[in-house]
Design an enzyme around this catalytic site. Structure first.
Site, PDB file in Angstrom:
ATOM      1  N   LYS A  58      37.015  13.381  -1.514  1.00 23.10           N
ATOM      2  CA  LYS A  58      36.788  14.418  -2.529  1.00 23.10           C
ATOM      3  C   LYS A  58      35.468  14.113  -3.210  1.00 23.10           C
ATOM      4  O   LYS A  58      34.908  13.036  -3.039  1.00 23.10           O
ATOM      5  CB  LYS A  58      37.928  14.481  -3.540  1.00 23.10           C
ATOM      6  CG  LYS A  58      38.320  13.143  -4.152  1.00 23.10           C
ATOM      7  CD  LYS A  58      39.573  13.280  -5.005  1.00 23.10           C
ATOM      8  CE  LYS A  58      40.827  13.264  -4.139  1.00 23.10           C
ATOM      9  NZ  LYS A  58      41.610  14.473  -4.222  1.00 23.10           N
ATOM     10  N   ARG A  59      34.958  15.076  -3.971  1.00 25.62           N
ATOM     11  CA  ARG A  59      33.700  14.807  -4.656  1.00 25.62           C
ATOM     12  C   ARG A  59      33.885  13.616  -5.597  1.00 25.62           C
ATOM     13  O   ARG A  59      34.975  13.366  -6.113  1.00 25.62           O
ATOM     14  CB  ARG A  59      33.197  16.044  -5.400  1.00 25.62           C
ATOM     15  CG  ARG A  59      34.046  16.525  -6.548  1.00 25.62           C
ATOM     16  CD  ARG A  59      33.510  17.853  -7.088  1.00 25.62           C
ATOM     17  NE  ARG A  59      34.417  18.442  -8.067  1.00 25.62           N
ATOM     18  CZ  ARG A  59      34.310  18.271  -9.375  1.00 25.62           C
ATOM     19  NH1 ARG A  59      33.339  17.523  -9.865  1.00 25.62           N
ATOM     20  NH2 ARG A  59      35.161  18.851 -10.204  1.00 25.62           N
ATOM     21  N   HIS A  95      39.668  26.593 -13.470  1.00 25.90           N
ATOM     22  CA  HIS A  95      39.852  25.418 -12.616  1.00 25.90           C
ATOM     23  C   HIS A  95      39.753  24.102 -13.373  1.00 25.90           C
ATOM     24  O   HIS A  95      39.773  23.045 -12.748  1.00 25.90           O
ATOM     25  CB  HIS A  95      38.804  25.414 -11.500  1.00 25.90           C
ATOM     26  CG  HIS A  95      39.043  26.421 -10.429  1.00 25.90           C
ATOM     27  ND1 HIS A  95      39.965  26.249  -9.413  1.00 25.90           N
ATOM     28  CD2 HIS A  95      38.469  27.634 -10.212  1.00 25.90           C
ATOM     29  CE1 HIS A  95      39.943  27.300  -8.614  1.00 25.90           C
ATOM     30  NE2 HIS A  95      39.056  28.162  -9.070  1.00 25.90           N
ATOM     31  N   LYS A 107      38.405  11.736 -11.041  1.00 20.24           N
ATOM     32  CA  LYS A 107      39.139  11.610  -9.779  1.00 20.24           C
ATOM     33  C   LYS A 107      39.429  10.149  -9.448  1.00 20.24           C
ATOM     34  O   LYS A 107      40.207   9.845  -8.547  1.00 20.24           O
ATOM     35  CB  LYS A 107      38.363  12.297  -8.646  1.00 20.24           C
ATOM     36  CG  LYS A 107      38.304  13.818  -8.823  1.00 20.24           C
ATOM     37  CD  LYS A 107      37.535  14.502  -7.707  1.00 20.24           C
ATOM     38  CE  LYS A 107      37.428  16.008  -7.916  1.00 20.24           C
ATOM     39  NZ  LYS A 107      38.697  16.712  -7.736  1.00 20.24           N
ATOM     40  N   THR A 132      43.587  20.642  -3.552  1.00 24.72           N
ATOM     41  CA  THR A 132      44.052  21.218  -2.282  1.00 24.72           C
ATOM     42  C   THR A 132      43.997  20.175  -1.176  1.00 24.72           C
ATOM     43  O   THR A 132      44.697  20.300  -0.175  1.00 24.72           O
ATOM     44  CB  THR A 132      43.214  22.447  -1.875  1.00 24.72           C
ATOM     45  OG1 THR A 132      41.829  22.104  -1.881  1.00 24.72           O
ATOM     46  CG2 THR A 132      43.462  23.609  -2.816  1.00 24.72           C
ATOM     47  N   LYS A 144      46.562  19.537   2.118  1.00 26.07           N
ATOM     48  CA  LYS A 144      46.136  19.398   3.517  1.00 26.07           C
ATOM     49  C   LYS A 144      46.655  18.093   4.103  1.00 26.07           C
ATOM     50  O   LYS A 144      47.145  18.050   5.245  1.00 26.07           O
ATOM     51  CB  LYS A 144      44.609  19.445   3.595  1.00 26.07           C
ATOM     52  CG  LYS A 144      44.001  20.769   3.184  1.00 26.07           C
ATOM     53  CD  LYS A 144      42.511  20.629   2.908  1.00 26.07           C
ATOM     54  CE  LYS A 144      41.990  21.851   2.172  1.00 26.07           C
ATOM     55  NZ  LYS A 144      40.687  21.632   1.543  1.00 26.07           N
TER      56      LYS A 144
END
Length: 816
Positions: free
Chosen positions: A554-555, A367, A560, A662, A666
């Site tokens: 998201k975390r 991942h 990110k 993901t 969504k």
């Protein structure tokens, strides 16, 4: 008497259970009386919720038993999915939807004078995961049930799980998550299924070559089973979670001598293993606990599946014909050594044969491409906690290197070593060496795996790495969470898309149909009103549902790049203040996510986001043109409210660093347009929705690699971009932290001096792309068309498709 807990169930077959509202009503009343112990006149909302869940659970159990019987009678190969996280969320609405009981449930509860929706929200989110990794595992369980693969999910039954997040003066505060305080009606305790898990001690050998592990500490792994229902309840699989229990509950001698604390010491120590997800591992004690957790659930799971196999078959050497084991990330990578230990020490196989059987059973999902995120364990710690496994890993490393050297191939031996310089064990390398297949989770990620982190392994084993692009379950992430859009889709094209999501392509022509487009917009508006109400309830902020809802959930992690989003928010705020009379597109920036307890920079970014939000939201000059909502305690249930309401999906990671994502799938499925880099699954989403229906900006993975190779002058970029510099200067000057002007200097220093995640390099392109979004959102008709096309064209990203790919390419199992 020995009882096999998974023995073939041939003694009892339930009569078909009625599914009409009246029958469900009777069942609810029976459960209320005989399981909850209440009469209707004194029942609380939680009592009714429990009764409803138990009534629905009976339907699930019927299918569960039948699925188990079919699996045993056909001797079908089983898949075992090992994951540290399973972010399953609430299960009542999920079961009701998959069993198609929603109409009956609503009518039955209405007849009883209670509201169905108010019952559903009584259930706590199972705190069994953090983010995408755990939610992916949950989607995969749903899809394995839907496509009819006999499977077990294996993980840890965390008593508190990941922490509950709240904000105190904008800072993240971690509190224990008490999701089990009222029980969990969906789980079944299996006290008869318990395995000893050993730690520490020493190893001895006898004259016949047998190996004995004399453990210093032993705990028990006790099973708790949760049935996971597939679409229409045709197949139900099992999520088996392990709780750590002491072998000796109480030292009675110490207790009787008045030493009450010491008397319970072993019990407390044992139960700590399954207490919390991801303990802070910045301390030696935290690191040891993390290693124990990973071995604990992996060992229990392997012991369990071997026991199940031997209840049906005699020859342990044929294990790969009936067993496929998937390691979700490196957390269960110790499975390579543990399965070898079981085969060698408990079943008498020689190491070479044990290793070949192990490699035929195991596969590994990678991942991350970040070397620091591929787990490493200190050899000293590992040898102390798992001495037998240290010996096995040393054998694997030695023989693998010898095999490679014997092939006379040109690879870096350092790159393929499992034990680096005798000091660290590289768990990613162990997982690769011990696996039949290694898969990436998006096309770009898989290609980059072959070129970077596993380049030398790929040259040795060119057929081992395969791609299985991630997916999401359409049941949870459209059918259940977006009832308005679900109704529109079912009314327009039927419900075939629920288990064949690519059938959504049938609505492509309807994107230009005004009646369909208007109904789509009405559903979106209802979702935005629902989210606006949730924002006000949680943080007291009123937002306008007509504004563009811009979502990053998201975390919190530097790669990110929530920081990029916050800096753009500051720049937009400054622009509005300069010319408040200009034609601004009203926007609500919505953030949610948790930072790891020991990740200081991520927690500082949360504080910055909250400080910026406080300043902007209280500025009368800006008014409703811009609002910022940072919602605490992000979980599955909150995601189910945010995602259907989103207009814009922020997927802005540094290119080449997000394996897949993901959340991007969504949000697109629910009609949000993506703004993002060419990273992870964004690439494949863009290919399917087309360049006109996605906002791509910034550096590519290749250009990121090139910049990092030749060096990057972030200071020059900042000095050459007045918009970016003004945003950073405001942060440094304390405009958002008047109580502490130096609070965010560390963030500025990192941007100026290193900026490893290239926030400054992508800022200008991101800022300009956001202005394209502003302009486009003003054309409501065209925006709705593009949103519809996103929903219509991302059906390929179903986890059903992903699981069928695993079944064919990785596991060698059949689907229905």
């Amino acid at each position: 008497m020995n009882v096999n807990p998974d023995a073939k169930m041939t003694n009892f077959v339930a009569e078909p259970r009625a599914t009409d509202a009246e029958a469900l009503k009777r069942s609810i009343l029976e459960k209320l009386a005989y399981a909850v112990g209440k009469d209707p006149g004194h029942a609380t909302v939680r009592d009714w919720a429990t009764a409803l869940a138990l009534a629905v659970r009976d339907h699930v159990v019927d299918s569960w038993f039948e699925s188990t019987r079919r699996g045993y009678s056909a001797h079908r190969k089983r898949v075992y999915y090992l994951s540290m996280e399973f972010l399953i969320g609430r299960l009542l609405n999920d079961a009701v939807a998959n069993l198609q009981l929603e109409t009956a449930a609503r009518e039955a509860t209405k007849a009883l004078g209670v509201d169905y929706d108010s019952l559903v929200v009584q259930e706590s989110d199972a705190a069994l995961g953090n983010g995408g990794l755990g939610r992916l595992a949950a989607c995969f369980l749903d899809s394995m049930s839907t496509v009819g693969i006999p499977a077990y999910g294996y993980g840890i039954r965390y008593e508190h799980g990941l922490f509950r997040q709240r904000f105190h003066d904008g800072w993240q505060v971690e509190e224990p998550e008490d999701w089990l305080v009222s029980g969990h009606v969906w789980e079944f305790e299996r006290l008869e299924v318990a395995y000893p898990i050993k730690f520490g001690g020493h190893i001895s050998f006898d004259g016949q070559g047998h190996t004995y592990w004399h453990a210093e500490e032993t705990v028990l792994a006790v099973a708790y089973d949760t049935p996971i229902t597939g679409w229409k309840g045709v197949h139900v699989n099992t999520l088996r979670l392990w709780a750590s229990k002491p072998v000796e509950v109480l030292d009675l001698r110490r207790f009787n001598h008045g030493d009450y604390v010491s008397a319970a010491e072993k019990s407390i120590k044992a139960e700590t293993i399954s207490r919390v997800l991801y303990p802070d591992d910045t301390t030696p004690e935290g690191k040891e606990l993390r290693l124990k957790q990973e071995y604990f659930f992996t060992s229990a799971s392997l012991q369990d599946l071997v026991r199940r196999y031997l209840s049906e078959f005699d020859d342990i050497r044929l294990l790969p014909e009936q067993v496929a084991i998937q390691m979700n990330d490196t957390h269960p990578a110790i499975a390579v050594a543990e399965l070898m230990r079981i085969l060698a020490d408990e079943h008498g196989l020689a190491f070479p044969e044990a290793f070949e059987i192990t490699r035929k059973c195991l596969s590994y999902t990678n991942h991350t491409l970040m070397p620091e995120a591929l787990e490493r364990w200190n050899v000293g710690l590992f040898r102390r906690v798992l001495p037998r496994h240290m010996q096995i890993i040393e054998w694997i490393d030695y023989h693998h290197l010898a095999e490679v050297q014997g092939r006379n191939v040109s690879v870096s031996l350092d790159a393929i070593r499992i034990i680096e310089h005798g000091s660290e064990i590289k768990m990613g390398n162990l997982a690769f060496v011990g696996s039949r297949r290694v898969n990436g989770v998006s096309a770009l990620h898989t290609d980059l795996m072959k070129q970077t982190v596993f380049r030398d392994f790929h040259s040795l084993y060119p057929d081992r790495i395969v791609n299985e692009t991630n997916g999401i379950t359409p049941r949870r992430w459209l059918y259940e969470c977006n009832p308005g859009l679900r109704k529109l889709l079912v009314d327009s094209i039927g419900d075939g898309w629920v288990d064949d999501l690519e059938k959504l392509s049938a609505i492509v022509p309807l994107a230009t149909d005004s009646a369909f487009r208007d109904k789509f917009s009405v559903a979106k508006r209802a979702n935005k009103v629902r989210l606006a109400n949730e924002i006000e309830k949680r943080i007291g902020l009123k937002v306008d549902p007509s504004a563009l809802f811009d979502v990053q959930i998201k975390r919190i992690h530097e790669y990110k790049r929530q920081l990029l989003n916050i800096l753009e928010t500051i720049a937009l705020y400054q622009a509005i203040r300069r010319t408040p009379g200009a034609e601004w597109t009203p926007r609500v920036k919505i953030f949610a996510g948790k930072a790891a307890p020991g990740y200081h920079m991520a927690k500082l970014i949360i504080k910055l986001g909250n400080d910026v939000a406080r300043t902007i939201n209280s500025d009368p000059i800006v008014g409703d043109r811009l609002k910022v909502a940072f919602l605490p305690n992000y979980n599955v249930s909150l995601a189910e409210i945010i995602i259907p309401a989103a207009d814009l999906s922020e997927q802005i990671s540094t290119a080449g660093m997000e394996a897949s994502g993901t959340g991007n799938m969504k949000l697109a499925l629910n009609g949000a347009l993506t703004i993002g880099t060419l990273d992870g699954a964004n690439v494949e989403i863009g290919e399917r929705v087309g360049p006109d229906n996605i906002y791509i900006f910034g550096l590519t993975a290749d250009s990121v690699a090139d910049i990092r190779t030749r060096g990057y002058n972030a200071r020059a970029t900042i000095e050459g971009d007045p918009t970016l510099k003004a945003a950073i200067d405001a942060m440094v000057a304390g405009e958002f932290s008047p109580d502490d002007h130096g609070r965010f200097h560390q963030i500025a220093d990192r941007l100026y001096n290193t900026d490893w995640f290239l926030v400054t390099a992508d800022f200008q392109a991101y800022f300009q792309r956001q202005r394209d979004v502003d302009l486009d959102y003003r054309d409501a008709t065209r925006w709705a068309e593009r949103a519809i096309l996103n929903t219509a064209q991302v059906g390929w990203f179903s986890s059903d498709r992903t699981i069928r790919g695993y079944a064919k390419d990785v596991w060698g199992v059949e689907t229905t």
